[in-house]
Design an enzyme around this catalytic site. Structure first.
Site, mmCIF file in Angstrom:
data_model
loop_
_atom_site.group_PDB
_atom_site.id
_atom_site.type_symbol
_atom_site.label_atom_id
_atom_site.label_comp_id
_atom_site.label_asym_id
_atom_site.label_seq_id
_atom_site.Cartn_x
_atom_site.Cartn_y
_atom_site.Cartn_z
ATOM 1 N N CYS A 121 14.515 0.596 -4.215
ATOM 2 C CA CYS A 121 14.794 0.509 -5.645
ATOM 3 C C CYS A 121 13.757 -0.328 -6.373
ATOM 4 C CB CYS A 121 16.151 -0.148 -5.864
ATOM 5 S SG CYS A 121 17.489 0.710 -5.056
ATOM 6 N N ARG A 127 7.251 3.198 -4.497
ATOM 7 C CA ARG A 127 8.201 2.507 -3.631
ATOM 8 C C ARG A 127 9.192 3.474 -2.980
ATOM 9 N NH1 ARG A 127 8.610 -3.047 -4.855
ATOM 10 N NH2 ARG A 127 10.820 -3.167 -4.384
ATOM 11 N N TRP A 130 16.916 4.121 -4.817
ATOM 12 C CA TRP A 130 16.794 4.702 -3.469
ATOM 13 C C TRP A 130 18.183 4.563 -2.862
ATOM 14 C CZ3 TRP A 130 16.927 3.038 1.741
ATOM 15 C CH2 TRP A 130 16.266 3.852 2.652
ATOM 16 N N ASN A 156 18.537 -4.234 -7.126
ATOM 17 C CA ASN A 156 17.776 -3.832 -5.937
ATOM 18 C C ASN A 156 18.360 -4.609 -4.768
ATOM 19 O OD1 ASN A 156 15.878 -3.376 -3.961
ATOM 20 N ND2 ASN A 156 14.196 -4.419 -5.011
ATOM 21 N N GLY A 157 18.628 -3.930 -3.644
ATOM 22 C CA GLY A 157 19.198 -4.625 -2.498
ATOM 23 C C GLY A 157 20.608 -4.147 -2.225
ATOM 24 N N GLU A 187 0.300 5.555 16.087
ATOM 25 C CA GLU A 187 0.094 5.560 14.638
ATOM 26 C C GLU A 187 -0.200 6.980 14.145
ATOM 27 O OE1 GLU A 187 0.704 3.763 12.290
ATOM 28 O OE2 GLU A 187 -0.632 4.295 10.665
ATOM 29 N N LYS A 226 1.997 8.849 11.356
ATOM 30 C CA LYS A 226 1.401 9.362 10.116
ATOM 31 C C LYS A 226 1.741 10.840 9.938
ATOM 32 C CE LYS A 226 0.238 6.605 8.009
ATOM 33 N NZ LYS A 226 0.360 5.291 8.523
ATOM 34 N N GLU A 258 5.511 11.393 9.129
ATOM 35 C CA GLU A 258 6.033 10.899 7.848
ATOM 36 C C GLU A 258 5.533 11.698 6.654
ATOM 37 O OE1 GLU A 258 5.055 6.895 6.496
ATOM 38 O OE2 GLU A 258 3.195 6.961 7.630
ATOM 39 N N HIS A 281 4.933 11.730 33.484
ATOM 40 C CA HIS A 281 6.264 11.160 33.737
ATOM 41 C C HIS A 281 7.319 11.746 32.793
ATOM 42 C CE1 HIS A 281 4.519 8.402 36.566
ATOM 43 N NE2 HIS A 281 3.637 8.015 35.662
ATOM 44 N N LYS A 328 7.958 2.605 0.017
ATOM 45 C CA LYS A 328 6.770 1.812 0.322
ATOM 46 C C LYS A 328 7.138 0.385 0.701
ATOM 47 C CE LYS A 328 2.298 1.141 0.422
ATOM 48 N NZ LYS A 328 1.659 1.679 1.625
HETATM 49 C C1 F6R Z 1 3.993 3.964 7.522
HETATM 50 C C2 F6R Z 1 4.306 2.732 6.854
HETATM 51 C C3 F6R Z 1 5.490 1.967 7.306
HETATM 52 C C4 F6R Z 1 5.285 0.465 7.098
HETATM 53 C C5 F6R Z 1 6.567 -0.298 7.436
HETATM 54 C C6 F6R Z 1 6.374 -1.790 7.293
HETATM 55 O O1 F6R Z 1 2.833 4.556 7.013
HETATM 56 O O2 F6R Z 1 3.636 2.342 5.938
HETATM 57 O O3 F6R Z 1 5.807 2.247 8.628
HETATM 58 O O4 F6R Z 1 4.232 0.042 7.904
HETATM 59 O O5 F6R Z 1 7.594 0.114 6.586
HETATM 60 O O6 F6R Z 1 5.963 -2.117 6.008
HETATM 61 P P1 F6R Z 1 5.153 -3.443 5.708
HETATM 62 O O7 F6R Z 1 3.834 -3.333 6.380
HETATM 63 O O8 F6R Z 1 5.063 -3.518 4.219
HETATM 64 O O9 F6R Z 1 5.965 -4.570 6.279
#
Ligand code: F6R
Length: 615
Positions: free
Chosen positions: A2, A27, A76, A100-101, A488, A492, A495, A511, A610
């Site tokens: 949010c 976000r 959100w 928010n929260g 990673e 990527k 997501e 395995h 985000k």
């Molecule tokens: C994936 C991504 C997330 C963040 C995770 C932690 O591309 O960005 O997996 O890495 O939500 O977020 P931060 O780094 O802001 O603590």
């Protein structure tokens, strides 16, 4: 997650609110809303979907949304589906609230309010807050006092923005576990979850502390902690690092991939001179770093993968034991933390609730005497974030604002900052040979050039990505320091393209996951010329023999060439320690191009946020 925006001014503020919401879109959200006070009434509009839908609705009724005070929100969904009736602001009589929260104890509070005759129009926890304030206001006739009275009744982590029709010159805000910043203007003031929302209107910010309640007026800001007035400093931001413009790029993610050579070089330049670490790099923390016996990295998602790379670096270069754990697990499993541990928290946003609560748990145990000699350090892209404020040592990642939900430049700059930390700890403790240190520093100076050359792979990876478009699943393989990069790569791809993907240490293939391999399964392999290359080639043979299709990112001198079922893309050859940074670029390009081809929302993938400010 949010996003909150609020404004109080002499001018009409509805465009400030809408522009602020647009700037918070990164976000992640599923609905948006706004309310302004005009002619003694709350005018509210809420829409499911993009902020643009809200902008259109407000523009259709522009006269009614002209006001000098208002609050706005991107939601959100947590309690209740994404729907108009659940979108914020929530209203109780003359009170409107954005939140928010999470209010964890909303259920008993709701039951109590229903008994008092309040009716609920949403499934949210937020509506409870609006009714509680309206109820308290009946006695106090003072908005600030009403908010102060009800906040102790709310359990959880949250930030609030509150307005009341009878108090059109007061905007009340609360910060208790979720980010909230006050933007300081001239004769006008603002609130937001992230300063980014307010950059068009100010570059002066006041960062609230946890528990602060502020009364924001047009020409004054009063902050209270435990009912007492407190001073909070105003920070002026240098706008050049906060440019959130897409420029000529189609997506923020692509722009941010291209920014990496400069961002990584800028981050490294904090710590290195020609062949050594700069004398002043972390100079004031040498005593704490000299006594460290163990490193505990805490992070989530992509940041966690950066921590996994650091484990290889710490243990092989300094011989100090390093544990890495996802913060959400660490927080609740009562882990052993040995004395003299350096707790390293990695986060792009510095507001990730899981990482913050894992940090706070270690601090609680250190305070109780259970852990002795502990030091906390953050590596973070937001210097003003909660994480930075709550740790003793801070190494910034100088990536600039990252808007795309999929982290790219924040990840590679975290790796750069982590390598600086490894070298510093190694040097202070005389655990790293000076020739090794100086050779890594020399390679660091060349890293920008290698990253620039990796960007040139953009088109060839775009061509390759067509072969992933219709796939259901993908495996990413790496060994040693490339194993976290394989994880990673898989994160990527899933997501942003919504293709299922798994990352594996290539040695694990036989395995279990080898059972998945057939002619329809693309397998991405990270194959720099390093100490593990021969072993990795044997793993690739295991795939080849089962007719799997290999997509290999390999060093120019790896002696791997394309054939019928193996597509090789050559990546610039770089020293083994820095290769994880260089190999991050091809896996980012791959996920980006596959997502573009599949037509997904690259910068704001569905269901993701985000800044993940709830646990
Ligand atoms: C994936 C991504 C997330 C963040 C995770 C932690 O591309 O960005 O997996 O890495 O939500 O977020 P931060 O780094 O802001 O603590």
């Amino acid at each position: 997650m949010c996003g909150i925006v609020g404004a109080i001014a002499e001018r009409n503020i509805s465009n400030v609110l809408l522009e602020g919401l647009k700037r918070l879109e990164y976000r992640g959200y599923d609905s948006a809303g706004l309310t302004v006070i005009r002619d003694g009434q709350l005018h509210r509009e809420r829409q499911v979907g993009k902020v643009q839908a809200l902008v259109d609705a407000v523009n259709n009724d522009a006269e009614n949304f002209k006001g000098n005070i208002g609050i706005a929100h991107t939601r959100w969904a947590t309690h209740g589906e994404p729907a108009q009736h659940n979108a914020h602001p929530h209203v109780s009589g003359k009170v409107a609230v954005v939140h928010n929260g999470i209010v964890e104890n909303y259920k008993p509070l709701k039951d109590e309010l229903i008994k008092k005759g309040y009716t609920f129009t949403s499934q949210t926890d937020t509506e409870v807050v609006a009714h509680l304030i309206a109820e308290a206001y009946k006695d106090t006739k003072d908005l600030l006092k009403a908010v102060e009275l009800i906040v102790p009744r709310l359990h959880g982590a949250f930030a609030l923005g509150v307005v009341h029709v009878d108090n059109p010159d007061e905007l009340i805000t609360v910060r208790l576990g979720s980010p909230l910043v006050i933007g300081v203007g001239i004769g006008e003031n603002f609130i937001a979850s992230d300063q980014l929302a307010l950059l068009p209107v100010t570059n002066r910010f006041m960062y609230l502390e946890e528990g602060d309640i502020a009364m924001v007026k047009r020409d004054s800001i009063e902050v209270f902690a435990d009912g007492q007035p407190v001073e909070r400093a105003i920070t002026e931001l240098d706008a050049k690092h906060h440019n959130a413009d897409k420029g000529e790029f189609k997506h923020y993610m692509l722009k941010e991939i291209y920014e990496q050579p400069d961002a990584v070089a800028r981050t490294l330049a904090m710590g290195i001179d020609a062949t050594d670490l700069k004398a002043d790099f972390l100079a004031s923390h040498e005593a704490e770093l000299a006594k460290v016996k163990h490193i505990q990295v805490l992070a989530c998602g992509t940041s966690y993968h950066a921590g996994m790379v650091a484990k290889y670096w710490f243990e092989s270069l300094t011989k100090l034991p390093c544990s890495v754990e996802v913060a959400s697990e660490f927080r609740y499993r009562n882990p052993v933390v040995v004395d003299d541990t350096l707790v390293v928290c990695l986060s792009q946003s510095g507001e990730t609730a899981d990482t913050l609560s894992a940090l706070r748990e270690t601090q609680r145990r250190a305070k109780s005497g259970e852990i002795k000699g502990m030091t906390t350090l953050s590596i973070c892209n937001v210097a003003t974030s909660s994480l930075v404020r709550e740790t003793e040592i801070f190494i910034p990642t100088l990536a600039g604002v990252e808007v795309g939900v999929a982290s790219t430049k924040a990840f590679t700059t975290q790796l750069a900052a982590l390598m600086l930390l490894v070298l510093k700890v190694g040097k202070v403790q005389h655990r790293i040979d000076s020739d090794v240190l100086s050779s890594i520093v020399t390679d660091m100076h060349q890293l920008k050039g290698y990253l620039d050359r990796s960007l040139a792979l953009d088109q060839s990876i775009a061509n390759l990505s067509q072969m992933f478009e219709a796939k259901k699943s993908t495996l990413f393989l790496g060994r040693g320091m490339q194993f976290p990069i394989a994880l990673e790569g898989a994160l990527k791809l899933k997501e942003i393209s919504y293709i299922h993907a798994e990352g594996y240490a290539a040695g694990e293939l036989k395995h279990g996951p080898l059972a998945l391999v057939d002619k329809d399964m693309p397998i991405v392999v990270l194959a720099p010329r390093d100490s593990m290359l021969d072993k990795l080639k044997a793993n690739m043979q295991e795939v080849h023999a089962r007719h799997g299709e290999l997509f290999v990112f390999a060093s120019e001198n790896s002696e791997l060439e394309s054939d019928e079922r193996m597509h090789v893309i050559h990546v610039p050859e770089v020293c083994e320690y820095l290769a994880p940074i260089v190999y991050s670029i091809p896996i980012q390009f791959l996920s980006y191009h596959v997502a573009v081809m599949r037509g997904t929302d690259v910068d704001q993938p569905r269901n993701l946020a985000k800044s993940v400010t709830v646990e």
